[in-house]
Scaffold this motif. Structure first.
Motif, PDB file in Angstrom:
ATOM      1  N   LEU A 250      -7.065  14.011  34.725  1.00 11.08           N
ATOM      2  CA  LEU A 250      -6.277  12.908  35.279  1.00 11.08           C
ATOM      3  C   LEU A 250      -7.135  11.901  36.046  1.00 11.08           C
ATOM      4  CD1 LEU A 250      -3.327  11.994  35.318  1.00 11.08           C
ATOM      5  CD2 LEU A 250      -3.096  13.131  37.534  1.00 11.08           C
ATOM      6  N   TRP A 251      -7.937  12.399  36.978  1.00 11.52           N
ATOM      7  CA  TRP A 251      -8.789  11.476  37.718  1.00 11.52           C
ATOM      8  C   TRP A 251      -9.801  10.812  36.786  1.00 11.52           C
ATOM      9  CZ3 TRP A 251      -9.338   8.150  41.223  1.00 11.52           C
ATOM     10  CH2 TRP A 251     -10.588   7.709  41.644  1.00 11.52           C
ATOM     11  N   GLY A 252     -10.345  11.566  35.837  1.00 14.77           N
ATOM     12  CA  GLY A 252     -11.330  10.995  34.915  1.00 14.77           C
ATOM     13  C   GLY A 252     -10.830   9.750  34.203  1.00 14.77           C
ATOM     14  N   PRO A 253      -9.697   9.804  33.506  1.00 12.57           N
ATOM     15  CA  PRO A 253      -9.196   8.600  32.833  1.00 12.57           C
ATOM     16  C   PRO A 253      -8.964   7.425  33.781  1.00 12.57           C
ATOM     17  CG  PRO A 253      -8.090  10.523  31.972  1.00 12.57           C
ATOM     18  CD  PRO A 253      -8.900  10.990  33.141  1.00 12.57           C
ATOM     19  N   LEU A 254      -8.435   7.720  34.979  1.00 17.74           N
ATOM     20  CA  LEU A 254      -8.193   6.643  35.932  1.00 17.74           C
ATOM     21  C   LEU A 254      -9.512   6.055  36.434  1.00 17.74           C
ATOM     22  CD1 LEU A 254      -6.169   4.998  37.522  1.00 17.74           C
ATOM     23  CD2 LEU A 254      -6.090   6.826  39.231  1.00 17.74           C
ATOM     24  N   LEU A 255     -10.484   6.913  36.719  1.00 18.54           N
ATOM     25  CA  LEU A 255     -11.791   6.470  37.186  1.00 18.54           C
ATOM     26  C   LEU A 255     -12.476   5.566  36.169  1.00 18.54           C
ATOM     27  CD1 LEU A 255     -14.357   6.631  38.989  1.00 18.54           C
ATOM     28  CD2 LEU A 255     -14.919   8.765  37.770  1.00 18.54           C
ATOM     29  N   TRP A 256     -12.533   6.020  34.914  1.00 19.12           N
ATOM     30  CA  TRP A 256     -13.248   5.252  33.894  1.00 19.12           C
ATOM     31  C   TRP A 256     -12.547   3.935  33.593  1.00 19.12           C
ATOM     32  CZ3 TRP A 256     -17.736   6.523  30.934  1.00 19.12           C
ATOM     33  CH2 TRP A 256     -18.398   7.664  31.407  1.00 19.12           C
ATOM     34  N   THR A 257     -11.232   3.941  33.602  1.00 21.41           N
ATOM     35  CA  THR A 257     -10.512   2.690  33.386  1.00 21.41           C
ATOM     36  C   THR A 257     -10.784   1.718  34.521  1.00 21.41           C
ATOM     37  OG1 THR A 257      -8.764   3.883  32.212  1.00 21.41           O
ATOM     38  CG2 THR A 257      -8.235   1.674  32.996  1.00 21.41           C
ATOM     39  N   SER A 258     -10.743   2.206  35.738  1.00 14.49           N
ATOM     40  CA  SER A 258     -11.010   1.365  36.897  1.00 14.49           C
ATOM     41  C   SER A 258     -12.421   0.783  36.851  1.00 14.49           C
ATOM     42  CB  SER A 258     -10.821   2.185  38.179  1.00 14.49           C
ATOM     43  OG  SER A 258     -11.199   1.446  39.320  1.00 14.49           O
ATOM     44  N   CYS A 259     -13.400   1.638  36.568  1.00 13.35           N
ATOM     45  CA  CYS A 259     -14.793   1.170  36.524  1.00 13.35           C
ATOM     46  C   CYS A 259     -15.001   0.117  35.443  1.00 13.35           C
ATOM     47  CB  CYS A 259     -15.732   2.346  36.303  1.00 13.35           C
ATOM     48  SG  CYS A 259     -15.911   3.446  37.718  1.00 13.35           S
ATOM     49  N   ALA A 260     -14.405   0.353  34.276  1.00 13.01           N
ATOM     50  CA  ALA A 260     -14.578  -0.587  33.165  1.00 13.01           C
ATOM     51  C   ALA A 260     -13.953  -1.939  33.480  1.00 13.01           C
ATOM     52  CB  ALA A 260     -13.979  -0.007  31.890  1.00 13.01           C
ATOM     53  N   VAL A 261     -12.779  -1.916  34.081  1.00 16.01           N
ATOM     54  CA  VAL A 261     -12.106  -3.178  34.422  1.00 16.01           C
ATOM     55  C   VAL A 261     -12.858  -3.907  35.529  1.00 16.01           C
ATOM     56  CG1 VAL A 261     -10.012  -4.170  35.419  1.00 16.01           C
ATOM     57  CG2 VAL A 261      -9.832  -2.417  33.644  1.00 16.01           C
ATOM     58  N   LYS A 262     -13.224  -3.195  36.586  1.00 14.22           N
ATOM     59  CA  LYS A 262     -13.870  -3.833  37.734  1.00 14.22           C
ATOM     60  C   LYS A 262     -15.270  -4.328  37.427  1.00 14.22           C
ATOM     61  CE  LYS A 262     -11.111  -1.503  41.233  1.00 14.22           C
ATOM     62  NZ  LYS A 262     -11.107  -0.555  42.385  1.00 14.22           N
ATOM     63  N   ALA A 263     -15.907  -3.738  36.432  1.00 14.37           N
ATOM     64  CA  ALA A 263     -17.238  -4.207  36.024  1.00 14.37           C
ATOM     65  C   ALA A 263     -17.146  -5.473  35.181  1.00 14.37           C
ATOM     66  CB  ALA A 263     -17.957  -3.115  35.236  1.00 14.37           C
ATOM     67  N   GLY A 264     -15.925  -5.882  34.878  1.00 16.30           N
ATOM     68  CA  GLY A 264     -15.744  -7.075  34.060  1.00 16.30           C
ATOM     69  C   GLY A 264     -15.945  -6.827  32.588  1.00 16.30           C
ATOM     70  N   GLY A 265     -16.002  -5.551  32.222  1.00 17.01           N
ATOM     71  CA  GLY A 265     -16.298  -5.245  30.826  1.00 17.01           C
ATOM     72  C   GLY A 265     -15.080  -4.988  29.968  1.00 17.01           C
ATOM     73  N   LEU A 266     -13.917  -4.825  30.582  1.00 13.94           N
ATOM     74  CA  LEU A 266     -12.734  -4.472  29.807  1.00 13.94           C
ATOM     75  C   LEU A 266     -11.632  -5.486  30.098  1.00 13.94           C
ATOM     76  CD1 LEU A 266     -11.507  -2.347  27.884  1.00 13.94           C
ATOM     77  CD2 LEU A 266     -10.661  -1.148  29.897  1.00 13.94           C
ATOM     78  N   GLY A 267     -11.317  -6.281  29.112  1.00 16.73           N
ATOM     79  CA  GLY A 267     -10.288  -7.298  29.253  1.00 16.73           C
ATOM     80  C   GLY A 267     -10.208  -8.110  27.977  1.00 16.73           C
TER      81      GLY A 267
END
Length: 262
Positions: free
Chosen positions: A115-132
């Motif tokens: 559970l934490w893993g999916p949330l962590l990776w999604t957060s990191c990808a979005v905040k890094a500007g790489g996912l959008g």
């Protein structure tokens, strides 16, 4: 007509060294995507990458560790320039057994990874500007849940609780990240993987006989569905859970077949 053409896009698949994760990586690469496969150690990640034809990179990253997630996101952006697809596939089940027999260590581990893993990776990808949204394509997150998240089963209570929570998080993220990122989940049934061996290995034939489609799943069955959700063919789908289980969740098909036969 839209297609499953992923050329020019980059995908990260956590838990990508074997089973469903490796099959997803292979299928995404076949569709033209650059693919990053993660595993806990670099040797396993490299071995998985070597099995996939295309632009593929193996990266060692424990799914529940913040620094490892950020390093993988940064490495992917440096090498490929974007993150268009994130498949949160890594999972574990150290808590097989009745709920009242669990301890906090197993509780923490299974919720951290599942559970934490999916949330962590999604957060990191979005905040890094790489996912959008990029070049007219939405960013995509696909979470690997389970039909266990939709039902109850003996000895699977803790695992199923994490997968039920992941389905909720999928819906929540679909709203929070709209409209630039689509977030969906797949819910596999019993699939021929090492993680699921206890569910099928000693009684595969009997289990398959109960299923409407007469067989347990193969990793490629899930990979095909994930590739569909990652593609423009699914461009108007978000917040959904796609069940891929050969009809297992419907119940035992044997009695229905017997009735039809006479």
């Amino acid at each position: 007509m839209t297609t499953q053409n992923l050329r020019g896009r980059t995908a990260i698949v956590t838990g990508g060294s074997r089973g469903i994760g490796l099959a997803i990586g292979q299928r995404l690469a076949e569709a033209g995507a650059n693919v990053v496969l993660t595993s806990r150690d670099q040797e396993s990640a490299d071995a998985a990458a070597a099995q996939v034809n295309g632009n593929v990179l193996g990266v060692a990253a424990h799914v529940a560790e913040d620094d490892a997630a950020r390093r993988c996101i940064e490495t992917t952006l440096e090498k490929f320039g974007s993150i268009d697809i994130l498949v949160n596939n890594a999972g574990t089940n150290p808590a097989f057994g009745p709920l009242i027999d669990q301890d906090h260590a197993r509780f923490a581990k299974i919720f951290d990874v599942n559970l934490w893993g999916p949330l962590l990776w999604t957060s990191c990808a979005v905040k890094a500007g790489g996912l959008g949204e990029r070049d007219g394509h939405s960013g995509v997150v696909v979470n690997t849940s389970s039909i266990g998240g939709l039902s109850s089963a003996p000895l699977m209570g803790m695992y199923n609780a994490t997968k039920a929570a992941l389905i909720h998080i999928t819906k929540q993220l679909a709203l929070e990240l709209s409209p630039g990122v689509r977030v969906n989940a797949v819910c596999p049934g019993v699939v021929r993987t090492k993680l699921a061996e206890v569910l099928w290995k000693e009684h595969e034939e009997a289990l398959a006989a109960t299923m409407p489609l007469g067989r347990i799943g193969e990793p490629v069955d899930i990979a095909e569905a994930v590739t569909f959700l990652a593609s423009d063919a699914a461009s108007w789908i978000t917040g959904q859970t796609l069940v891929i289980d050969g009809g297992q969740i419907l119940g035992d098909a044997a009695g229905f077949r017997a009735g039809a036969d006479g």
